[in-house]
Scaffold this active site. Structure first.
Site, PDB file in Angstrom:
ATOM      1  N   ALA A 146      44.221  20.189  43.948  1.00  0.00           N
ATOM      2  CA  ALA A 146      43.171  21.245  43.591  1.00  0.00           C
ATOM      3  C   ALA A 146      43.611  22.540  43.703  1.00  0.00           C
ATOM      4  O   ALA A 146      43.321  23.586  43.042  1.00  0.00           O
ATOM      5  CB  ALA A 146      42.023  20.930  43.753  1.00  0.00           C
ATOM      6  N   GLN A 156      34.816  49.743  42.851  1.00  0.00           N
ATOM      7  CA  GLN A 156      35.174  51.026  43.430  1.00  0.00           C
ATOM      8  C   GLN A 156      35.657  52.045  42.318  1.00  0.00           C
ATOM      9  O   GLN A 156      35.187  53.064  42.178  1.00  0.00           O
ATOM     10  CB  GLN A 156      36.212  50.916  44.214  1.00  0.00           C
ATOM     11  CG  GLN A 156      36.549  52.361  45.083  1.00  0.00           C
ATOM     12  CD  GLN A 156      35.156  52.712  45.887  1.00  0.00           C
ATOM     13  OE1 GLN A 156      34.463  51.770  46.511  1.00  0.00           O
ATOM     14  NE2 GLN A 156      34.839  54.099  46.231  1.00  0.00           N
ATOM     15  N   GLY A 189      32.698  52.797  40.271  1.00  0.00           N
ATOM     16  CA  GLY A 189      31.807  53.544  41.115  1.00  0.00           C
ATOM     17  C   GLY A 189      30.485  53.012  40.740  1.00  0.00           C
ATOM     18  O   GLY A 189      30.144  51.837  40.786  1.00  0.00           O
ATOM     19  N   GLU A 197      36.990  24.507  48.844  1.00  0.00           N
ATOM     20  CA  GLU A 197      38.386  23.766  48.925  1.00  0.00           C
ATOM     21  C   GLU A 197      39.360  24.186  50.183  1.00  0.00           C
ATOM     22  O   GLU A 197      40.590  24.172  49.962  1.00  0.00           O
ATOM     23  CB  GLU A 197      38.813  24.025  47.507  1.00  0.00           C
ATOM     24  CG  GLU A 197      38.153  23.425  46.529  1.00  0.00           C
ATOM     25  CD  GLU A 197      38.797  23.288  45.142  1.00  0.00           C
ATOM     26  OE1 GLU A 197      39.941  23.428  44.984  1.00  0.00           O
ATOM     27  OE2 GLU A 197      38.274  23.337  44.078  1.00  0.00           O
ATOM     28  N   ARG A 212      35.634  56.818  31.025  1.00  0.00           N
ATOM     29  CA  ARG A 212      34.928  57.576  31.968  1.00  0.00           C
ATOM     30  C   ARG A 212      35.402  58.816  32.150  1.00  0.00           C
ATOM     31  O   ARG A 212      36.634  59.022  32.681  1.00  0.00           O
ATOM     32  CB  ARG A 212      34.523  56.753  33.307  1.00  0.00           C
ATOM     33  CG  ARG A 212      34.060  57.878  34.345  1.00  0.00           C
ATOM     34  CD  ARG A 212      32.489  57.683  34.022  1.00  0.00           C
ATOM     35  NE  ARG A 212      31.624  58.263  35.271  1.00  0.00           N
ATOM     36  CZ  ARG A 212      30.639  58.856  35.461  1.00  0.00           C
ATOM     37  NH1 ARG A 212      29.901  58.702  34.127  1.00  0.00           N
ATOM     38  NH2 ARG A 212      30.146  59.175  36.247  1.00  0.00           N
TER      39      ARG A 212
END
Lengths: 385, 262
Positions: free
Chosen positions: A241, A336, A339, A363, A267
């Site tokens: 797994a 980050q 922001g 796990e 942005r």
């Protein structure tokens, strides 16, 4: 990057991506907010034949390998790690049967899992036994043609939703870890009940409950392999797994990177898109490099496991350790980069950051991964002397 | 065993459709192609009818050779077979020439009990091919179906979506149905079906296979030509009134008088 996937592998990955884009992404925030179990998406996965990727064709699955499994998990984790965990936990429950089940057990339990008619779950952890699997308290006592189980399994993914459970319980207390055994339980077995749904930091679409066993009486043929094999069944199950957990981390981190980079192009601050600032570029560059390194590791380990090597415990642990630590860093950095927007629930990265944390814990914690790798190194270097 | 045919169309993914300045047909170069989104609902409905009533679902499309991709992709949802109609002579077809070609292919397939199409294609947006195809085959059609119910083996009750509410109509098979998105939620493709679709032989029928003369089909066989494409003017605000007819008539008269004054 081109990982030289076959046409069939690309098709499988694209199908999982289609489910992510069309079915998971539109509702992931809602599933997280409302902590809803994603039955509709599980049905979509079943319809797409994805519930049986690693289950052999003779039991209704696709009979594919570890690499195909990680490709699907990565694609689904780009949508939601809660949903992908629900899906992956079913394989975790199925692996003990796949690896050690009798022919009768496989015939009975694998087809419904492969067809997506039943979910499976793996019940190992207890209040006092997690990393220390030898400290299991739940017992399975033989009584004629039956086993009678007592105990409580904690934080079991899919508990209460799954139909099929592989449970680790002690059959011989004196033998310690070698006295544990694996057994199959059904949701409807007498003496099986479930605790309340746990409230978690992340992966809220995934359901976590306690599984309570009170005089749970099941036929003897529910024992997987032999008595005392519980610990080995557990270790092998987890070995198989772990690349999957790594794949979830890669998918999650890739999605966080995609969100952060797209945001940084849109942005504007100081008159330019923030991606023009070296401070942001360097964050994104590190994120992208780590994601690619983790993906390369996961695919390489998965391919290695598909060659059926004798021992892959160390590399399996590596394929969980590095990507999941990476996903934690990358999702924190994605927030980050974005922001204040990244911190808002209106944007998806705060959820990704919450979801990432569990990957370092479940796990096998990443501290346990380091123990496993360290132990293997110690063994290897003793031989080399 | 119902014979069900679904007509699908490969369309450019972009909303920004450009026309060839000479032929005034759609320009497809360099744009990713998808299955017309409404057609996926038609495929889903066909599969649901098959699952409930038994039958065989065959996909049909007319297009350039690469339209085969759309058929293979659609086969991944579970239909049984597919036929591609492709020939240089078919190029530039208007809705009539397209419907004529599809109709001949359906006859060659031995006819159908039910034909499904999406309500329209998102590139041309004409919504004409489905109804024209029904006219050519001389069978009834119901457009904009949002719900189908079999009342017996060869009768369908159909809810036809209208601007306000729906019409409930009945239709006898064979019939053609064009569907709106409200009719169902298409399933996910299945990996096994996708694997099978990859290898499925898809016959390609051209001019001679369908017994056409070149002037009957494609641009040559088209009665119409697109001269200009523009968005329709926005519809004015509408209101729905309910009540007894004399009362509504009086109200309407009053309103018209007011409008005449202003």
């Amino acid at each position: 990057m081109d990982y030289l996937l076959t046409e069939e592998q690309q098709m499988l990955r694209d199908l999982a991506r289609q489910i992510t884009n069309e079915r998971i992404k539109p509702i992931r925030a809602e599933l997280d907010e409302e902590e809803t179990f994603p039955w509709d998406i599980m049905n979509d996965l079943a319809q797409a034949d994805l519930c049986g990727t690693v289950i052999p064709e003779e039991y209704g699955g696709l009979g594919l390998g570890c690499l195909e499994n990680v490709l699907v998990l990565e694609a689904l984790a780009m949508g939601c790690v809660g949903v992908a965990t629900t899906y992956a936990a079913s394989f975790l429950g199925a692996y003990p049967l796949l690896l050690y089940g009798s022919e009768d057990q496989k015939q009975k339990y694998l087809p419904p899992i492969a067809k997506g008619e039943a979910l499976a779950a793996f019940a190992l952890t207890e209040a006092q036994a997690g990393s220390d699997a030898g400290a299991i308290q739940a017992t399975a006592v033989k009584d004629g043609d039956f086993y009678v189980l007592n105990g409580a399994k904690q934080w079991i993914t899919n508990a209460g939703e799954a139909e099929i459970y592989t449970v680790i319980a002690v059959t011989d207390r004196v033998k310690g870890a070698r006295g544990a055994s694996a057994l199959v339980l059904e949701k409807s077995d007498p003496g099986v009940s479930f605790g309340k749904k746990e409230k978690k930091m992340g992966i809220r679409a995934s359901t976590t409950r306690e599984m309570i066993l009170e005089e749970a009486r099941i036929p003897r043929d529910r024992l997987i392999s032999k008595e005392g094999m519980g610990f080995i069944v557990t270790m092998k199950t987890l070995d198989n797994a772990r690349p999957g957990a790594g794949a979830l981390a890669v998918g999650l981190a890739q999605e966080a990177l995609d969100e952060a980079a797209a945001f940084a192009k849109e942005r504007h601050q100081f008159g330019v898109p923030i991606i023009h600032f070296q401070a942001v570029q360097h964050l994104l560059a590190d994120m992208a490099t780590k994601v690619e390194a983790a993906r390369a590791l996961v695919y390489a380990v998965a391919r290695y496991i598909d060659t059926r090597p004798k021992d892959y415990t160390k590399v399996a642990a590596m394929s969980k350790l590095f990507p999941t630590d990476m996903a934690m860093q990358v999702t924190v950095d994605a927030v980050q980069v974005m922001g204040g927007h990244g911190y808002m629930r209106e944007y998806p990265v705060e959820k990704m950051m919450r979801d990432a944390k569990i990957l370092q814990i479940y796990e096998g914690t990443n501290q346990i991964m380091r123990n496993i790798i360290g132990l293997a190194l110690n063994k290897e270097y003793s031989k080399k002397k | 065993m119902l014979k069900i045919i679904v007509c699908i169309k490969q369309v450019p993914e972009t909303q920004d459709v450009r026309l060839d300045p000479v032929t005034h047909t759609l320009k497809r170069e360099g744009i990713k192609s998808i299955i017309n989104p409404f057609d996926l609902y038609a495929v889903e409905e066909a599969l649901r009818v098959k699952e409930a009533q038994g039958g065989k679902v065959t996909l049909l499309t007319m297009g350039p050779p690469q339209a085969e991709e759309a058929l293979r992709e659609a086969l991944g949802y579970g239909p049984d077979a597919a036929v591609l109609l492709s020939d240089r002579a078919f190029a530039g077809a208007d809705t009539w020439a397209t419907a004529l070609t599809l109709g001949r292919a359906i006859e060659k397939l031995g006819g159908a009990d039910l034909i499904f199409t999406g309500k329209q294609a998102i590139d041309g947006d004409t919504a004409q091919v489905g109804p024209m195809l029904a006219a050519i085959l001389n069978i009834p059609f119901v457009a904009w179906a949002r719900k189908l119910t079999f009342t017996d083996n060869n009768r369908l009750q159909v809810e036809r979506m209208m601007d306000h509410g729906y019409d409930a109509v009945e239709v006898e098979l064979p019939a053609l149905i064009t569907v709106v998105k409200e009719i169902n939620e298409p399933r996910m493709p299945s990996f096994k079906a996708k694997l099978k679709a990859k290898k499925e032989p898809i016959p390609v029928w051209g001019l001679n296979d369908l017994g056409f003369q070149p002037e009957q089909v494609g641009l040559a066989g088209s009665f119409t030509q697109v001269v200009k494409v523009f968005p329709p003017p926005a519809r004015g605000q509408s209101e729905t009134w309910e009540g007894p007819a004399p009362e509504l008539a009086a109200r309407l008269w009053q309103r018209l008088k007011e409008m005449g004054r202003s």
